[in-house]
Write a protein that holds these residues in place. Structure first.
Motif, mmCIF file in Angstrom:
data_model
loop_
_atom_site.group_PDB
_atom_site.id
_atom_site.type_symbol
_atom_site.label_atom_id
_atom_site.label_comp_id
_atom_site.label_asym_id
_atom_site.label_seq_id
_atom_site.Cartn_x
_atom_site.Cartn_y
_atom_site.Cartn_z
ATOM 1 N N ALA A 158 -31.836 43.685 -65.288
ATOM 2 C CA ALA A 158 -31.085 43.809 -66.543
ATOM 3 C C ALA A 158 -30.142 45.010 -66.517
ATOM 4 O O ALA A 158 -29.121 45.024 -67.210
ATOM 5 C CB ALA A 158 -32.050 43.944 -67.721
ATOM 6 N N LEU A 159 -30.470 46.009 -65.696
ATOM 7 C CA LEU A 159 -29.649 47.225 -65.669
ATOM 8 C C LEU A 159 -28.231 46.940 -65.190
ATOM 9 O O LEU A 159 -27.292 47.642 -65.550
ATOM 10 C CB LEU A 159 -30.309 48.294 -64.791
ATOM 11 N N GLN A 160 -28.084 45.884 -64.376
ATOM 12 C CA GLN A 160 -26.727 45.597 -63.888
ATOM 13 C C GLN A 160 -25.835 45.011 -64.980
ATOM 14 O O GLN A 160 -24.624 44.926 -64.830
ATOM 15 C CB GLN A 160 -26.746 44.719 -62.650
ATOM 16 N N GLY A 192 -31.861 55.953 -56.869
ATOM 17 C CA GLY A 192 -32.989 55.755 -55.951
ATOM 18 C C GLY A 192 -34.156 55.049 -56.629
ATOM 19 O O GLY A 192 -34.802 54.194 -56.024
ATOM 20 N N ARG A 193 -34.416 55.419 -57.881
ATOM 21 C CA ARG A 193 -35.514 54.753 -58.623
ATOM 22 C C ARG A 193 -35.239 53.265 -58.752
ATOM 23 O O ARG A 193 -36.126 52.438 -58.622
ATOM 24 C CB ARG A 193 -35.625 55.294 -60.068
ATOM 25 N N ASP A 198 -34.840 47.286 -56.689
ATOM 26 C CA ASP A 198 -33.812 46.292 -56.368
ATOM 27 C C ASP A 198 -32.555 47.011 -55.858
ATOM 28 O O ASP A 198 -31.800 47.599 -56.648
ATOM 29 C CB ASP A 198 -33.490 45.470 -57.637
ATOM 30 N N GLU A 199 -32.359 46.962 -54.558
ATOM 31 C CA GLU A 199 -31.240 47.713 -53.958
ATOM 32 C C GLU A 199 -29.875 47.223 -54.416
ATOM 33 O O GLU A 199 -28.952 48.015 -54.620
ATOM 34 C CB GLU A 199 -31.326 47.621 -52.437
#
Ligand code: PEP
Length: 250
Positions: A158-160, A192-193, A198-199
């Motif tokens: 969801a962050l994307q 990094g977290r 999810d890279e």
């Protein structure tokens, strides 16, 4: 390659007249901002005026806060659907002033993030430590906790759909800016977290820095590897400063 983003948080400032002047100034110099996407976040009552003035420009409209509730008997609140209806593309959630003066908890901020996302807008999720927390060396723990609330509710992917703004509370409106290295360290920690889960999301998500950014210090801050622009308070009320910040960096 992440596009730089510069968002102006006007807070509780402005009038119909001063906002018209500010927007005229920003629009007049807009061609000088080549790479960065620009967003302005006026107080709710001026959204319509600003939406009208921005029509046909590439400046996006944002709001400073939102209710986590969809509709109903919540006097004084404004829903995500209403903000979308007014033409907002971005909504700030979890600003430290909301967290400290209005009791916005990590969970409430996560619910606001979810509401904004569900309405098809981009949440700008603010995270950051107080001076006391930095002096106690718990900056990373605080930022990780604030981020985890959203990841637990919505999942890392969801962050994307949003933007993260690292705003050390001690740097907001104080004239005291984090050094580029201090900011970069926390930005790298945040990325990094996310990468640990999810890279691809970590690579994509824009992480803005906020805290006394001005035309004079933006270049160095935005030149850092993990700093993708800024969330700007005071300096966003001055067209020349805002444009200078928009021209800074990658
Ligand atoms: C902010 O309110 O998000 C902020 C960064 O304010 P300032 O630029 O005034 O420090």
């Amino acid at each position: 390659m992440r596009q730089p983003l510069v968002a102006g948080n006007w807070k509780m400032n402005g009038s119909k007249a001063s906002i018209a002047t500010l927007l005229d100034g920003i629009k007049a110099g807009l061609a000088s901002v080549e790479k960065a996407a620009l967003v302005v976040c006026p107080p709710f009552v001026y959204l319509e005026q600003v939406a009208e003035a921005l029509r046909g420009t590439r400046i996006a409209l944002g709001a400073q806060n939102v209710s986590h509730e969809p509709s109903g008997a919540f006097t004084g609140e404004v829903s995500a659907a209403m903000l979308k209806d007014m033409g907002c593309a971005y909504v700030i959630v979890g600003h430290s002033e909301r967290r400290s003066y209005y009791g916005d908890t990590d969970l409430l901020v996560a619910k606001k993030f979810a509401a904004v996302r569900a309405a098809g807008m981009k949440p700008i999720l603010c995270v950051g430590e107080t001076l006391e927390e930095r002096e106690k060396n718990v900056t990373e723990a605080v930022v990780a906790r604030q981020l985890a609330a959203v990841i637990e509710l919505e999942g890392a992917a969801a962050l994307q759909d949003g933007v993260i703004a690292y705003e050390p509370v001690w740097a907001i409106g104080t004239g005291r800016t984090a050094t580029p290295q201090q900011a970069q360290d926390v930005h790298a920690f945040i990325r990094g977290r996310i990468a640990a889960i999810d890279e691809a999301v970590a690579e994509k998500v824009q992480i803005l820095y906020g805290g006394s950014v001005k035309g004079a210090n933006a270049e160095e801050l935005f030149g850092q590897q993990d700093i993708d622009g800024g969330l700007i308070g005071g300096a966003s009320l001055n067209a020349d400063e805002f444009l200078a910040i928009g021209r800074a960096g990658r």
